[in-house]
Structures are given as structure tokens and as C-alpha cells.
Design a protein around this motif. Structure first.
Motif, PDB file in Angstrom:
ATOM      1  N   GLY A  75       0.830  -1.192   0.000  1.00 15.86           N
ATOM      2  CA  GLY A  75       0.000   0.000   0.000  1.00 15.86           C
ATOM      3  C   GLY A  75       0.869   1.247   0.000  1.00 15.86           C
ATOM      4  O   GLY A  75       2.022   1.210   0.425  1.00 15.86           O
ATOM      5  N   HIS A  76       0.329   2.339  -0.490  1.00 15.67           N
ATOM      6  CA  HIS A  76       0.970   3.642  -0.369  1.00 15.67           C
ATOM      7  C   HIS A  76      -0.056   4.631   0.166  1.00 15.67           C
ATOM      8  O   HIS A  76      -1.252   4.458  -0.044  1.00 15.67           O
ATOM      9  CB  HIS A  76       1.490   4.135  -1.722  1.00 15.67           C
ATOM     10  CG  HIS A  76       2.583   3.290  -2.301  1.00 15.67           C
ATOM     11  ND1 HIS A  76       3.820   3.195  -1.730  1.00 15.67           N
ATOM     12  CD2 HIS A  76       2.608   2.500  -3.398  1.00 15.67           C
ATOM     13  CE1 HIS A  76       4.574   2.374  -2.458  1.00 15.67           C
ATOM     14  NE2 HIS A  76       3.857   1.922  -3.479  1.00 15.67           N
ATOM     15  N   CYS A 100       4.710   9.578   1.355  1.00 15.13           N
ATOM     16  CA  CYS A 100       3.953   8.331   1.487  1.00 15.13           C
ATOM     17  C   CYS A 100       3.761   8.052   2.976  1.00 15.13           C
ATOM     18  O   CYS A 100       4.714   8.036   3.744  1.00 15.13           O
ATOM     19  CB  CYS A 100       4.690   7.180   0.818  1.00 15.13           C
ATOM     20  SG  CYS A 100       3.921   5.576   1.093  1.00 15.13           S
ATOM     21  N   ASP A 113       2.225   5.275   4.255  1.00 12.45           N
ATOM     22  CA  ASP A 113       2.072   3.844   4.582  1.00 12.45           C
ATOM     23  C   ASP A 113       3.413   3.150   4.341  1.00 12.45           C
ATOM     24  O   ASP A 113       3.920   3.160   3.224  1.00 12.45           O
ATOM     25  CB  ASP A 113       0.988   3.244   3.676  1.00 12.45           C
ATOM     26  CG  ASP A 113       0.653   1.799   4.051  1.00 12.45           C
ATOM     27  OD1 ASP A 113       1.271   1.270   4.996  1.00 12.45           O
ATOM     28  OD2 ASP A 113      -0.220   1.207   3.402  1.00 12.45           O
ATOM     29  N   CYS A 172       5.830   1.256   3.016  1.00 12.15           N
ATOM     30  CA  CYS A 172       5.622   0.388   1.862  1.00 12.15           C
ATOM     31  C   CYS A 172       6.819  -0.482   1.536  1.00 12.15           C
ATOM     32  O   CYS A 172       6.697  -1.499   0.873  1.00 12.15           O
ATOM     33  CB  CYS A 172       5.275   1.237   0.650  1.00 12.15           C
ATOM     34  SG  CYS A 172       6.484   2.533   0.341  1.00 12.15           S
ATOM     35  N   HIS A 191      10.840   3.416   2.092  1.00 10.60           N
ATOM     36  CA  HIS A 191       9.609   4.173   2.307  1.00 10.60           C
ATOM     37  C   HIS A 191       9.903   5.612   2.736  1.00 10.60           C
ATOM     38  O   HIS A 191       9.248   6.552   2.288  1.00 10.60           O
ATOM     39  CB  HIS A 191       8.770   3.468   3.364  1.00 10.60           C
ATOM     40  CG  HIS A 191       7.744   4.337   3.998  1.00 10.60           C
ATOM     41  ND1 HIS A 191       6.616   4.732   3.329  1.00 10.60           N
ATOM     42  CD2 HIS A 191       7.700   4.916   5.220  1.00 10.60           C
ATOM     43  CE1 HIS A 191       5.908   5.507   4.131  1.00 10.60           C
ATOM     44  NE2 HIS A 191       6.538   5.639   5.273  1.00 10.60           N
ATOM     45  N   MET A 219      10.229   8.031   0.043  1.00  8.96           N
ATOM     46  CA  MET A 219       9.093   8.214  -0.866  1.00  8.96           C
ATOM     47  C   MET A 219       8.417   9.537  -0.537  1.00  8.96           C
ATOM     48  O   MET A 219       7.508   9.613   0.278  1.00  8.96           O
ATOM     49  CB  MET A 219       8.123   7.038  -0.730  1.00  8.96           C
ATOM     50  CG  MET A 219       7.121   6.986  -1.859  1.00  8.96           C
ATOM     51  SD  MET A 219       6.377   5.369  -1.984  1.00  8.96           S
ATOM     52  CE  MET A 219       5.063   5.734  -3.150  1.00  8.96           C
TER      53      MET A 219
HETATM   54 CU   LIG Z   1       5.008   4.143  -0.302  1.00 11.04          CU
END
Ligand SMILES: [Cu+2]
Lengths: 654, 197
Positions: free
Chosen positions: A580-581, A617, A619, A621, A625, A628
Motif C-alpha cells: 500500500g501507499h 507516502c 504507509d 511500503c 519508504h 518516498m
Molecule cells: Cu510508499
């Protein structure tokens, strides 16, 4: 005077019982280590049942595993959920549309699994909202709310949804009668101007709901419902209280008569009457909101009329069964023959017989008529009365061995009684103030009689204290033997009014792991980073963004100006399970949006000051991450900064 | 010298079962990592490299990006275009050899089969070596001295991933074909000896 005397006795008994609970023997002396074995699901092992609990004033549905009592998920239904973006993102915002506008909250009450041949089939879960009457449909492949239908001419949509044997209909009845149609009238003209409605909502093969017809009925408070099964298929039973038709201080004024009514409605007869032209079209305003699983978008349709039917114009459509003292629950047993009522203030549990009811109708054993609706003779329909059922009996569930289980609120216990002999065979205290109970399948034709979940309104000293507001207390009780045994305490979310449970194997194999990116028909989806782009149209800017481990495309955007309306259409282009993102921007008045693989969501951002706005982001991921993230440059209004965007070293200028 | 009837039948089977290689994966690479309880892996076919489950190839490529490994793009591997024809050649030559029914042609075909098999494995290793060592210097995860050559056959630990490489059903069938052809030759000699007595 008589009622005041009863009240005093009740209070006295409550105090004695409360004292017994606190002073009595060591608490839960009967709970042994054996109980732990029954509920222990070893790490990595899975539960036997999915349980769906209504969230009450949380407006949501929570998903638990049984017997472990572990919480898996909270499904947003009638309340917004910033955690996911539900109700804020453009895809789900319209689901919460009503004739009153967008409403961010409601009070969920009774989950109802879709049924085939009287047995849960694992396709959908329906649940009602009480405050602004609506019914929602949750898809059990994605555990997402896919549809919400508003119920017009109603207030307090409490007796709902209670699917019929093959999910032909869901129902919704008014707990609070109101003028139909709504009107500015003195409240004291209740008896002349207020009415109740019993709404029947059809469900098609895709699950899509439609308000088929509404019965206009006397202005009582319709409380709960239960569908006929087997021989009683085609009938729906509703409890009512306040047949006194009081409009103030109901706690006293609605408790005056010895008996209120169960309304028995023959919906097949209603269909005949409407087919014969006895229905009439009535103006109404209500919304029907449907979410398309392929485009992810929801669409709101404003509806302007309903079909109504007056029982006067359809003899045989409805009968009243007198039932003692403000009945709350009404519950049909698995055979479809017995109809148990929980008279909150009654000293017995009356159980009506469906076949005797048909005989009484045949013999016209009527003791009265109310608004032209026949009131059947109590003695003519009753099959038996369970004596000494505890104080404040509310709800009954059944097992597959011929027993009923009734919750008693005031005495805070579950009372087990035998169908036929009507004798109480066992009782077990619960902690505290028991409301609903649920046996998996216990309201269907095939109960699974291993467990009973008690949903207590209070948990007092059962958990470490967390301030004045306590969690409500779930308790798992083993009902597989002769004696009920307490197994487990587990805290609940909101106030669960009823629950449903279904064997895991009926749902687990169908649960989606991800959305197929190649089937994604969202109008603003991107399927690859090469499709990512930013497009300006006047003061509106559309960002078509891709999220993929571990970057956004584009991740640098310049040329946004104060006063712009920026649409972010973000697609998670992953094609792998559980990657998920999330997406959030500094200072955005929207919450984040959470995107599962193959999913597209949109939010609108209105930058109100110049500067640099990071987004990232939310979540976790992947290993990168934290990397991101991206930046948006916002220039003052009219600054004329050219629109530029990109990922990596190359920027595209528009 | 002509082949005996029985050994000629074995030879026929050895040739015919190779047709299955057009449909079945020759090799499989299984990857095990804590985050993939459901398993993830690749199949190598005569003309394709494919995920064991849908999207597995994409997942492998996305994971490999972190260590700077090139993406596996089946369309860009020339061998996958050529191999179907090589296999076709082996089958046609086998059929012709069988048709002659002569023992020396069977021997010749066995040699061809072994050469093609070894060439295939060598080629596989060259690709694996290139993927495992020719890494993007800008890769986010760089472990000094670490290379990621998947095993030709067997199991190897590559960072958090346990990679196993084994013949798949097609590979087993190819081996079986070779064994059948060799046993045809062997039994032919024994039968001839027996019948000469
Ligand atoms: Cu992400």
C-alpha cells in the motif's frame, strides 16, 4: 400508581443484584485454564469465524475473529475515516450524500449478512443507520462500503435491515414517528399528524438496493424486526412500543399499557396489492449512492417518489400480536415456527406460534382493530411463556439444539431456555448491562451452536481504566455443553448493537488481495509512470500521479499558484499483495488517502500561501519508504511561474 | 546396423516427449523471503520467463531494482526467440534418425541432445552471472563485494532471499528423453547379444 410500585421493586432488585455481583464469591470462579485453550489461536493460526460488530455511535462496522476476539479491521460505513480518506476523497464522498446534504457520521445498529435459503452466503453485509435512516451494503470481497440508500418518510431507522430468507428484501421501520410527509405542525398533534412507515427494500442479484414500497402504519415506535424463515417465509415481524402514542416523557408515558404489539407483515400480500394497483406514488426526497467497483467512483442519484401502501387498502397485509410491556427484540427461531419477544419491562418472554397465528387469522380471533389493522387475541397466538427470564429481557438468539438464549439487561445475564417446554435450563452472568447477544448463525435457519457473544453496555472494572469513557465489553461464552461457560473478555469499538458471524471458509477464499491494475477503469488512473502528468485548465490543475516503490511520479511540481484548485489523482500502480501507499501534503485540510495496489483516489488541495510543500507516502511500503516523498512549489497568485514537473533529473515544462 | 524393434520404440518415445517442452516450464527459480509467506518465483520456458503466480515477474523486478539488478524482460532475451527453433530442429532430426532405424544415428542424436543441453545450461549461467554481477552503480542498496548470481541448480542465500533453482517438469522431461535414448542404445546391444545366441 401500579407502575410506580413495579418500578420500585425493580430498582430494589437491581441493587440486590449489583451488590451480589460485587460482594459475592470470587469473580468468574468458574473460568479455568481450559477456557484459555478454547480461545487461544496460536501465532500464525487463523480463527474459525468472522464476526461483524456494529459500531453504534462510531458509525462503522468492526471485524473480529472468533473465538480469539482479535480485532482485524474497522470498515468505514456511515462515518468518515481520515485514516483511509473515506468520505473525503472524491471516490467515496458521494456515498455519504443524503437529502440533508453530506453527513459525516451516523449511528450503526444491526448488521445483516445476505442469505440464500435462510443461510448466510458470504456475499454482502448490510447495516442500517439510525439517526438519518439509511442502509449500507458492504462487499465481503473487498470489505468496502459499496452502496448507501436513504430511507425517506422515516426517522430513527432502527428496525433494519434484517434480510429475508433469500435476501429478497431488507426492511427499515421508523423508531420515531414523524409527519409523513414532513410538515410544520404542533408536536402535541402527534396522534393526528404523525405516522410510522415500514419500508421494504428489494435487493437484486448484484446487491443493488431499491426502495420497493412503504407501508403507512400507526405512529408507534417500531423497534426491531425479524424475518420469517421456512414456513413463515414471506412474513416480517416488527416490535413496537409507545402504542400510547406519547410524544414526551416516553419513559413513563409509553409504559402505561400492559401490552404493546408485534406487527406481523405479509410482504407477499403487499406485493399482490401493489400489483393490483392498490399502492400509490408519494412524493419523497432521498438519495441512492452506489459505488462502481471498476471505476472506484460513487454516484449519487436523487430520488423523488416512493410507492406507499395503506393497510386499509390491502386486507391481510398486517396484523398486530399483543405482546407484554414495550417489547424490544423479536426473534424467529430456526424452524420458522416460533417468534420470541423480549419485553424489556415484562416478567416473562412470550413466544408466539406462527401456525397458531395463521389459525387465529383464519378464525378471525381478533380482540380489537387499530386504524383498521386487526389485533389478534393474545391467547390465540401464544405458544408459551418463559417464566423467570431475568430482568429486562431484550434479545433472543438460537442454537441448533432447540434452545433459545435471551439477554437480560437489568439482571445482566444470559438466560438459556428450551423451546417447547419454555423452561429456563441455565443462566450465566455477564459484565455488565447486557444488550445484544449473537450466536453465529443464531438468527438463521442453521445456527452454529458453539459460541455466544455477549455485547455489554458497560465494562466497569473489566479492563485497565482509560478515563471516564470505558470500552464496551464483549464476552465470549461457550454454549456447546449443557452449561454455559465464560471464555473471554474483549473490548469493543463504539457501541455494538448486534453482530453477525459466519464461518471463515465462506468468506476467506473470495477476499481480494489487490485490485487488478489492468481492470482499473477510474477515469483519472495512470497505469504506468510514463502516463504520469500535470495538466492545467484555468485555475484548476490536475496531477495524474503514480505511486510505486519507492517514489511518486511526478515528485517535483512547480508552477502551482495560490488560488489554484489542485486535483491529485493518485494511482498505486503496484501489482503485489499488501503493498500500500499513502499520500499527504503539508497543511492540507484533507486527511491522507490510503491506496492499495491497483487503486486510484483523488483529493482536492487548495494552497492558500506561497512556499514549498512536501508530500510523502504515509504507509510504510518498502525499505525505502522514508525516501518516498516529493515537493510542490506554490507561487503567489499571478506570479506566472511556468508549470513544470518530473521525477529524477528531467523536468517536463508545459 | 538396424535397431531392434523394442529399442526403436524407446527411441520414438524419447523424441516425442520433447514436444511437451513447448508447453511446460524447463526450469524454476523459487525465492523465499520473510515478507513472502505466499511464495514468489519464476518459471523459465522455452520461449518465455514467467512468474509462478500472476505478477511475480513484476515483483521480482521491483525487488531487484533495490540492489541494482537489471530488469528481466523476456522480449529482450534473444535466446527465448531462438530456442523454439533449436528444439524443433532436435525433434525433426530425431524423427529422421528414427526413420532410418539405424543405430549410429541414434548415437548421433544422443550426442546432439547432450550438446544442446549443456549449451543451454552454459547460456543460463552466463545470463545469471550477468544479472548477478552487472549491477547499477546507483543502486540504493550496495553491499561491498556482494554479487547476486542465482544458483544454476541448488539453493543459495542472497541477502534476505533464499533462492532455489531446479529443473521444472519440462527439464525433467528433457532429462528423461536423454535417459530413454541412452537406454535404447544400451538395451539394443543387450537384445542383439541375446538374439545372436
Ligand atoms: Cu510508499
Amino acid at each position: 400508581m401500579q407502575s410506580k410500585y413495579n418500578y420500585l421493586i425493580t430498582v430494589g432488585l437491581v441493587m440486590v443484584l449489583v451488590a451480589a455481583v460485587f460482594i459475592g464469591c470470587p469473580r468468574d470462579a468458574e473460568v479455568t485454564h481450559e477456557a484459555a485453550d478454547r480461545v487461544y489461536i496460536a501465532p500464525g493460526d487463523l480463527d474459525e469465524f468472522y464476526a461483524f460488530m456494529s459500531g453504534g455511535f462510531s458509525g462503522q462496522v468492526s471485524v473480529y475473529g472468533l473465538p480469539s476476539g482479535r480485532l482485524f479491521k474497522e470498515i468505514p460505513v456511515f462515518s468518515v475515516k481520515p485514516e483511509e480518506g473515506y468520505g473525503y476523497e472524491l471516490e467515496t464522498k458521494d456515498l455519504l450524500m443524503t437529502s440533508f446534504g453530506h453527513i459525516p457520521w451516523d449511528d450503526t445498529h444491526h448488521p445483516s449478512l445476505s442469505l440464500t435459503d435462510g443461510i448466510p452466503d458470504g456475499r454482502w453485509l448490510f447495516i442500517n443507520s439510525n439517526n438519518t435512516p439509511r442502509i449500507a451494503r458492504i462487499c465481503l470481497e473487498t470489505f468496502k462500503t459499496m452502496e448507501i440508500l436513504e430511507i425517506p418518510h422515516s426517522a430513527g431507522g432502527h428496525a433494519s435491515p434484517y434480510a429475508t430468507m433469500n435476501t429478497e428484501y431488507l426492511v427499515s421501520a421508523t423508531r420515531f414517528s414523524v409527519p409523513v410527509p414532513q410538515a410544520d405542525v404542533p408536536i402535541s398533534t402527534y396522534k393526528e399528524n404523525f405516522a410510522g412507515t415500514l419500508s421494504f427494500i428489494s435487493v437484486d442479484d448484484n446487491g443493488t438496493m431499491d426502495l420497493d414500497f412503504q407501508l403507512i402504519v400507526p405512529g408507534f415506535n417500531y423497534d426491531l424486526a425479524s424475518s420469517g424463515n421456512g414456513p413463515s417465509h414471506g412474513w416480517m415481524f416488527f416490535t413496537s412500543y409507545n402504542v400510547e402514542e406519547a410524544h414526551t416523557l416516553l419513559e413513563v408515558k409509553a409504559s402505561q399499557f400492559d401490552k404493546d404489539f408485534i406487527a406481523a407483515v405479509n410482504w407477499q400480500r403487499a406485493q399482490e396489492c401493489i400489483g393490483d394497483g392498490q399502492g400509490r406514488t408519494k412524493e419523497a426526497e432521498y438519495y441512492h449512492n452506489v459505488r462502481n467497483p471498476d471505476t472506484f467512483m460513487s454516484e449519487s442519484t436523487r430520488k423523488t417518489s416512493t410507492t406507499v401502501l395503506e393497510p386499509d387498502n390491502c386486507p391481510g397485509v398486517m396484523y398486530f400480536l399483543p405482546t407484554p410491556k414495550s417489547p424490544h427484540g423479536v426473534d424467529v427461531d430456526p424452524s420458522g415456527e416460533y417468534i420470541a419477544a423480549g419485553g424489556k419491562l415484562a416478567s416473562v418472554i412470550p413466544v408466539h406460534s406462527f401456525s397458531r397465528m395463521l389459525e387465529a387469522i383464519e378464525n378471525e380471533a381478533f380482540e380489537d382493530h387499530v386504524n383498521g389493522i386487526p389485533v389478534l387475541d393474545y391467547e390465540a397466538t401464544i405458544a408459551g411463556e418463559v417464566q423467570d427470564p431475568g430482568l429486562g429481557p431484550l434479545h433472543t438468539e438460537f442454537d441448533n439444539r432447540g434452545y433459545g438464549y435471551t439477554s437480560a439487561y437489568i439482571s445482566s445475564e444470559v438466560v438459556k431456555w428450551e423451546i417447547g417446554t419454555w423452561e429456563v435450563v441455565d443462566r450465566i452472568p455477564t459484565y455488565y448491562s447486557l444488550g445484544h447477544i449473537m450466536v453465529p448463525g443464531g438468527n438463521t435457519m442453521e445456527p452454529y451452536g458453539q459460541y455466544l457473544v455477549a455485547m455489554n453496555k458497560s465494562s466497569k472494572d473489566r479492563y485497565l481504566p482509560v478515563g471516564p469513557k470505558l470500552p464496551q465489553g464483549g464476552q465470549l461464552i461457550d454454549i456447546s455443553g449443557d452449561r454455559m461457560r465464560m471464555l473471554l473478555d474483549f473490548p469493543l469499538i463504539g457501541e455494538p448493537h448486534y453482530a453477525q458471524a459466519i464461518p471463515a471458509e465462506k468468506i476467506q477464499p473470495n477476499v481480494k488481495r489487490l485490485y487488478d491494475l489492468h481492470q482499473n477503469q477510474h477515469p483519472n488512473a495512470v497505469r504506468d509512470v510514463t502516463e504520469a502528468r500535470v495538466v492545467r485548465d484555468g485555475n484548476t490543475v490536475h496531477v495524474y500521479m503514480a505511486a510505486v516503490r519507492s517514489h511518486f511520479a511526478p515528485d517535483n511540481i512547480e508552477g502551482i499558484h495560490v488560488g489554484d484548485e489542485v486535483y491529485f489523482h493518485v494511482t498505486n500502480i503496484e501489482e503485489e499483495w499488501d503493498i500500500g501507499h499513502g499520500f499527504a501534503i503539508l497543511g492540507d485540510k484533507n486527511p491522507n488517502i490510503l491506496l492499495m495496489p491497483g487503486e486510484t483516489k483523488s483529493i482536492v488541495w487548495k494552497p492558500d500561501r506561497p512556499g514549498i510543500f512536501p508530500f510523502y507516502c504515509t504507509d510504510f511500503c518498502s525499505a525505502l519508504h522514508q525516501e518516498m516523498q516529493g515537493y510542490i512549489r506554490v507561487s503567489p497568485e499571478g506570479a506566472g511561474t511556468p508549470l513544470m514537473y518530473g521525477t529524477g533529473d528531467e523536468m517536463v515544462t508545459r | 546396423m538396424k535397431l531392434e524393434k523394442e529399442s526403436r520404440t524407446l527411441f520414438a518415445v524419447a523424441v516425442v516427449i520433447l514436444i511437451l517442452l513447448y508447453f511446460l516450464p524447463i526450469w524454476r527459480i523459487d525465492l523465499k523471503a520473510p515478507q513472502y509467506p505466499e511464495g514468489i518465483g519464476l518459471y523459465i520456458l522455452i520461449d518465455d520467463i514467467r512468474g509462478q503466480e500472476r505478477n511475480n515477474l513484476l515483483s521480482v523486478n521491483r525487488l531487484n531494482k533495490y540492489i541494482g539488478m537489471q530488469a528481466i524482460v523476456p522480449e529482450e532475451i534473444p535466446e527465448l526467440q531462438i530456442m523454439p527453433f533449436i528444439l524443433g530442429g532436435v525433434i525433426v532430426i530425431g524423427a529422421v534418425c528414427w526413420f532410418t532405424g539405424r543405430r549410429k544415428y541414434l548415437t548421433g542424436w544422443i550426442i546432439l541432445l547432450v550438446i544442446v543441453g549443456i549449451a543451454g545450461l552454459v547460456d543460463f549461467y552466463i545470463w545469471a552471472y550477468d544479472y548477478g554481477t552487472n549491477l547499477d552503480p546507483q543502486a540504493p542498496i550496495k553491499v561491498p563485494g556482494m554479487t547476486y548470481i542465482p544458483p544454476l541448480i541448488g539453493t543459495k542465500q542472497l541477502l534476505n532471499i533464499t533462492a532455489s533453482s531446479y529443473p521444472a517438469s519440462g527439464g525433467v522431461i528433457a532429462g528423461l528423453s536423454g535417459l530413454l535414448a541412452i537406454s535404447a542404445l544400451y538395451f539394443d546391444k543387450r537384445l542383439k547379444k541375446k538374439r545372436a545366441q
